[in-house]
Design a protein around this motif. Sequence first.
Motif, PDB file in Angstrom:
ATOM      1  N   GLY A  37       0.925  25.226  40.718  1.00  0.00           N
ATOM      2  CA  GLY A  37       0.287  24.124  40.012  1.00  0.00           C
ATOM      3  C   GLY A  37       0.569  22.808  40.699  1.00  0.00           C
ATOM      4  O   GLY A  37       1.039  22.768  41.838  1.00  0.00           O
ATOM      5  N   VAL A  38       0.294  21.710  40.009  1.00  0.00           N
ATOM      6  CA  VAL A  38       0.542  20.362  40.535  1.00  0.00           C
ATOM      7  C   VAL A  38       1.754  19.774  39.818  1.00  0.00           C
ATOM      8  O   VAL A  38       1.843  19.822  38.579  1.00  0.00           O
ATOM      9  CB  VAL A  38      -0.693  19.458  40.342  1.00  0.00           C
ATOM     10  CG1 VAL A  38      -0.369  18.027  40.738  1.00  0.00           C
ATOM     11  CG2 VAL A  38      -1.866  19.988  41.159  1.00  0.00           C
ATOM     12  N   TYR A  39       2.672  19.176  40.591  1.00  0.00           N
ATOM     13  CA  TYR A  39       3.907  18.617  40.028  1.00  0.00           C
ATOM     14  C   TYR A  39       4.057  17.153  40.423  1.00  0.00           C
ATOM     15  O   TYR A  39       3.640  16.751  41.518  1.00  0.00           O
ATOM     16  CB  TYR A  39       5.105  19.455  40.477  1.00  0.00           C
ATOM     17  CG  TYR A  39       5.066  20.840  39.859  1.00  0.00           C
ATOM     18  CD1 TYR A  39       5.617  21.073  38.610  1.00  0.00           C
ATOM     19  CD2 TYR A  39       4.397  21.887  40.501  1.00  0.00           C
ATOM     20  CE1 TYR A  39       5.538  22.323  38.011  1.00  0.00           C
ATOM     21  CE2 TYR A  39       4.306  23.138  39.905  1.00  0.00           C
ATOM     22  CZ  TYR A  39       4.878  23.347  38.664  1.00  0.00           C
ATOM     23  OH  TYR A  39       4.779  24.580  38.082  1.00  0.00           O
ATOM     24  N   ASP A  40       4.658  16.389  39.509  1.00  0.00           N
ATOM     25  CA  ASP A  40       4.700  14.936  39.652  1.00  0.00           C
ATOM     26  C   ASP A  40       5.889  14.399  40.431  1.00  0.00           C
ATOM     27  O   ASP A  40       6.016  13.195  40.599  1.00  0.00           O
ATOM     28  CB  ASP A  40       4.705  14.277  38.263  1.00  0.00           C
ATOM     29  CG  ASP A  40       3.424  14.550  37.493  1.00  0.00           C
ATOM     30  OD1 ASP A  40       2.430  14.962  38.129  1.00  0.00           O
ATOM     31  OD2 ASP A  40       3.412  14.338  36.271  1.00  0.00           O
ATOM     32  N   SER A  41       6.768  15.284  40.882  1.00  0.00           N
ATOM     33  CA  SER A  41       7.926  14.813  41.639  1.00  0.00           C
ATOM     34  C   SER A  41       8.436  15.914  42.549  1.00  0.00           C
ATOM     35  O   SER A  41       8.155  17.101  42.323  1.00  0.00           O
ATOM     36  CB  SER A  41       9.051  14.372  40.689  1.00  0.00           C
ATOM     37  OG  SER A  41       9.635  15.502  40.049  1.00  0.00           O
ATOM     38  N   TRP A  42       9.186  15.506  43.560  1.00  0.00           N
ATOM     39  CA  TRP A  42       9.769  16.488  44.471  1.00  0.00           C
ATOM     40  C   TRP A  42      10.759  17.387  43.731  1.00  0.00           C
ATOM     41  O   TRP A  42      10.866  18.574  44.007  1.00  0.00           O
ATOM     42  CB  TRP A  42      10.440  15.787  45.638  1.00  0.00           C
ATOM     43  CG  TRP A  42      11.319  16.704  46.446  1.00  0.00           C
ATOM     44  CD1 TRP A  42      12.644  16.579  46.683  1.00  0.00           C
ATOM     45  CD2 TRP A  42      10.905  17.903  47.121  1.00  0.00           C
ATOM     46  NE1 TRP A  42      13.092  17.616  47.454  1.00  0.00           N
ATOM     47  CE2 TRP A  42      12.053  18.447  47.738  1.00  0.00           C
ATOM     48  CE3 TRP A  42       9.698  18.572  47.246  1.00  0.00           C
ATOM     49  CZ2 TRP A  42      12.019  19.636  48.468  1.00  0.00           C
ATOM     50  CZ3 TRP A  42       9.656  19.758  47.984  1.00  0.00           C
ATOM     51  CH2 TRP A  42      10.816  20.268  48.589  1.00  0.00           C
ATOM     52  N   THR A  43      11.482  16.830  42.761  1.00  0.00           N
ATOM     53  CA  THR A  43      12.452  17.615  42.010  1.00  0.00           C
ATOM     54  C   THR A  43      11.767  18.758  41.271  1.00  0.00           C
ATOM     55  O   THR A  43      12.238  19.904  41.281  1.00  0.00           O
ATOM     56  CB  THR A  43      13.197  16.727  40.997  1.00  0.00           C
ATOM     57  OG1 THR A  43      13.880  15.682  41.705  1.00  0.00           O
ATOM     58  CG2 THR A  43      14.218  17.533  40.209  1.00  0.00           C
ATOM     59  N   GLU A  44      10.615  18.471  40.643  1.00  0.00           N
ATOM     60  CA  GLU A  44       9.874  19.507  39.928  1.00  0.00           C
ATOM     61  C   GLU A  44       9.310  20.539  40.892  1.00  0.00           C
ATOM     62  O   GLU A  44       9.316  21.741  40.624  1.00  0.00           O
ATOM     63  CB  GLU A  44       8.747  18.875  39.114  1.00  0.00           C
ATOM     64  CG  GLU A  44       9.233  18.020  37.955  1.00  0.00           C
ATOM     65  CD  GLU A  44       8.085  17.366  37.207  1.00  0.00           C
ATOM     66  OE1 GLU A  44       6.956  17.368  37.739  1.00  0.00           O
ATOM     67  OE2 GLU A  44       8.308  16.856  36.102  1.00  0.00           O
ATOM     68  N   CYS A  45       8.817  20.057  42.037  1.00  0.00           N
ATOM     69  CA  CYS A  45       8.280  20.959  43.059  1.00  0.00           C
ATOM     70  C   CYS A  45       9.375  21.886  43.581  1.00  0.00           C
ATOM     71  O   CYS A  45       9.170  23.093  43.698  1.00  0.00           O
ATOM     72  CB  CYS A  45       7.669  20.158  44.209  1.00  0.00           C
ATOM     73  SG  CYS A  45       7.105  21.166  45.597  1.00  0.00           S
TER      74      CYS A  45
END
Length: 206
Positions: free
Chosen positions: A16-24
């Motif tokens: 999916g699409v994530y809003d931060s590098w931490t989430e990615c």
Amino acid sequence: MPRNNYYAVWAGHNPGVYDSWTECLAQVKGYKGAIYKGFPTRQEAEEAIAGNYADYVGKPSHVPRPRTVTTEGIIANSIAVDAACSGNPGKMEYRGVYTATGQELFHFGPIKGTNNIGEFLAIVHALALMKQRGWDLPIYSDSRNALLWVKGKKCKTKLPRTQATEQAHDMIARAERWLAGNEYANRLLKWETDKWGEIPADFGRK
């Protein structure tokens, strides 16, 4: 260069699409063959995730940043495969990596076999994976024999069929059936070791 604030994850724990590098990072860490890329805007990331990853590979915003490939003639946006064998025949394994980054996409073995068998199986594995994911990336191998075998749809090994080599022969048969029943657009290319050094998928055991 614009900062990457959004990340498209094609292959991870939860694509999916994530809003931060931490989430990615949480989605790709520990996920074998993770495929992802950073973008400066959410719109770009959403457009990318809806498309084919191969159309976006190798761009400056790719995370992790691909190593620079400066050797003339190498197609960085490609897959490289290689096999290793302890003894010949012996314990054989193979793997495939994304050429630009060295990111491992698949790995199999060890089983009893030969280096040429491993090279053959690695190319077919890469072809099947690319077809499954809808990619048409070129595939590099440093084995001239294996490339010829794949193009001829026949593994011309002389390895005797024994209890120890049964698994290898079963895999060869499956690979040959796949080649007989599938067409592919991927270019099969010879990795020129004398010019470019060891192929990126090399196991580094020489």
